[in-house]
Enzyme design. Sequence first.
Site, PDB file in Angstrom:
ATOM      1  N   GLY A 165     -26.688  -9.763  25.327  1.00 50.51           N
ATOM      2  CA  GLY A 165     -26.736 -11.217  25.113  1.00 50.51           C
ATOM      3  C   GLY A 165     -25.805 -11.625  23.999  1.00 50.51           C
ATOM      4  O   GLY A 165     -24.926 -10.856  23.602  1.00 50.51           O
ATOM      5  N   ASN A 166     -25.959 -12.823  23.503  1.00 48.08           N
ATOM      6  CA  ASN A 166     -25.153 -13.274  22.365  1.00 48.08           C
ATOM      7  C   ASN A 166     -25.981 -14.214  21.498  1.00 48.08           C
ATOM      8  O   ASN A 166     -27.129 -14.513  21.812  1.00 48.08           O
ATOM      9  CB  ASN A 166     -23.853 -13.927  22.847  1.00 48.08           C
ATOM     10  CG  ASN A 166     -24.133 -15.127  23.732  1.00 48.08           C
ATOM     11  OD1 ASN A 166     -24.697 -16.120  23.290  1.00 48.08           O
ATOM     12  ND2 ASN A 166     -23.761 -15.017  25.010  1.00 48.08           N
ATOM     13  N   HIS A 167     -25.371 -14.691  20.406  1.00 46.86           N
ATOM     14  CA  HIS A 167     -26.142 -15.434  19.400  1.00 46.86           C
ATOM     15  C   HIS A 167     -26.273 -16.925  19.662  1.00 46.86           C
ATOM     16  O   HIS A 167     -26.738 -17.659  18.803  1.00 46.86           O
ATOM     17  CB  HIS A 167     -25.500 -15.257  18.018  1.00 46.86           C
ATOM     18  CG  HIS A 167     -25.583 -13.844  17.509  1.00 46.86           C
ATOM     19  ND1 HIS A 167     -26.784 -13.239  17.251  1.00 46.86           N
ATOM     20  CD2 HIS A 167     -24.628 -12.938  17.251  1.00 46.86           C
ATOM     21  CE1 HIS A 167     -26.557 -12.015  16.827  1.00 46.86           C
ATOM     22  NE2 HIS A 167     -25.258 -11.799  16.823  1.00 46.86           N
ATOM     23  N   SER A 168     -25.852 -17.413  20.810  1.00 50.64           N
ATOM     24  CA  SER A 168     -25.916 -18.859  21.053  1.00 50.64           C
ATOM     25  C   SER A 168     -27.367 -19.351  20.970  1.00 50.64           C
ATOM     26  O   SER A 168     -28.279 -18.719  21.511  1.00 50.64           O
ATOM     27  CB  SER A 168     -25.354 -19.163  22.441  1.00 50.64           C
ATOM     28  OG  SER A 168     -25.638 -20.492  22.775  1.00 50.64           O
ATOM     29  N   ALA A 209     -22.838 -20.257  26.398  1.00 46.97           N
ATOM     30  CA  ALA A 209     -22.074 -19.051  26.064  1.00 46.97           C
ATOM     31  C   ALA A 209     -22.474 -17.994  27.090  1.00 46.97           C
ATOM     32  O   ALA A 209     -23.414 -17.220  26.892  1.00 46.97           O
ATOM     33  CB  ALA A 209     -22.415 -18.601  24.652  1.00 46.97           C
TER      34      ALA A 209
END
Length: 401
Positions: free
Chosen positions: A211-214, A279
């Site tokens: 995943g990512n930090h969005s 994102a």
Amino acid sequence: MSLEGKRILISVSGGIAAYKINFLVRMLIKKGAEVQVLLTPAAENFVSKLTLSTLSKKPVYSEFYSENGTWNNHVDLALWADLMIVAPCTANTLSKMVHGLCDNLVIATYLSAKCPVFIAPAMDLDMYEHPSTRQNLEMAEDFGHVVIPAESGELASGLNGPGRMAEPAHIVAAIETFFSQNQALKNLAGKTILITAGPTHEAIDPVRFIGNHSSGKMGFSLAEEAAKRGAKVILISGPSSLQTNYENISLHRVTSAKEMFDKVFEYYKEVDIAIASAAVADYAPKEIAVEKIKKSDDSLFIELIKNPDILKTMGDQKTHQFLVGFALETQDEEAHAKGKLEKKNLDMIVLNSLRDEGAGFQKDTNKIKIITKSDIKSFDLKSKEDVAKDILNFVEEQMSK
Ligand code: C5P
């Protein structure tokens, strides 16, 4: 500004500041508004129904039934109003509002209201600052209500600090500002906007993901601003802790890029504007392990395959939609963003650079440049709510060209 013809429902709860409501009613009537006053049972101890009904030129209600046996229909009262204001709003009434504890006419009417709701809290200093009050006010704001903050000064308890209900003149000013902005801001009425928000999570096995930090903040701010401007909003969000309760936002929660893709193309054909602020993960594991992958002494290799580019597909399939993308870059920002504008067949792209302090993931602020085929405009560092306004102003401007 004249409030001619505006229907304002004032719900008074039981705090000492209730005595100021006589002035509020008088000011609103003078500006041409129609005013209907409701009281909670406790408010009856602080104000006189006779005074308020004389000033408002309407009967004042506090019970579901009037003395002559007629039913005071809370649904009709709620639907009648162009704006409802709860003033003074005590800690008790605030708490009942946000939790739906419906034990009087004011709360029943509030729960039936489809109009904008304003809240003018008034309570003693420590009550106003209590985490429970803070949280309830935040919840009210999350519902889309407008909180007119209490003002500082001498309180009935003798203490000095924040907690006094905003002065009636300030409440009137807030109502006037709202109506004047709202008139100006309804320019997305009749338009449907699709917005993607948040990250995507690509499962590796039943417990792990890429995943990512969005956080989703930019997309949710855009959705709420578009809703305020009268648009019908389809908000498709990856995993995010954010909530929204606007009536004209339909929120669809998805997990992976593939799910986001499928949801977007359920609606894409019918929308006027699409804004891709999500994102989206560019890659996903080729296989999702059915069982949790066990630790071993060897290195672990996960084969990743390319996710579909949702925005590029929207660009390829564009018929009439105004298409907006985002670009988060770390180097050669403008050149890369312009490349994406072309490649994905966009009408505009919003560029934010991770090199700018205050911009990017998990922040409440953002600093953007908006790029079109013929134009580039830089904006200052602002809250994501204000950035959403800039973006939608720009969209409206471009669409009217
Ligand atoms: O190419 P890049 O990922 O930098 O482009 C960013 C823009 O494309 C954003 O608007 C993002 O929401 C969108 N995007 C998408 N689907 C992907 C990857 C990015 O919609 N798989």
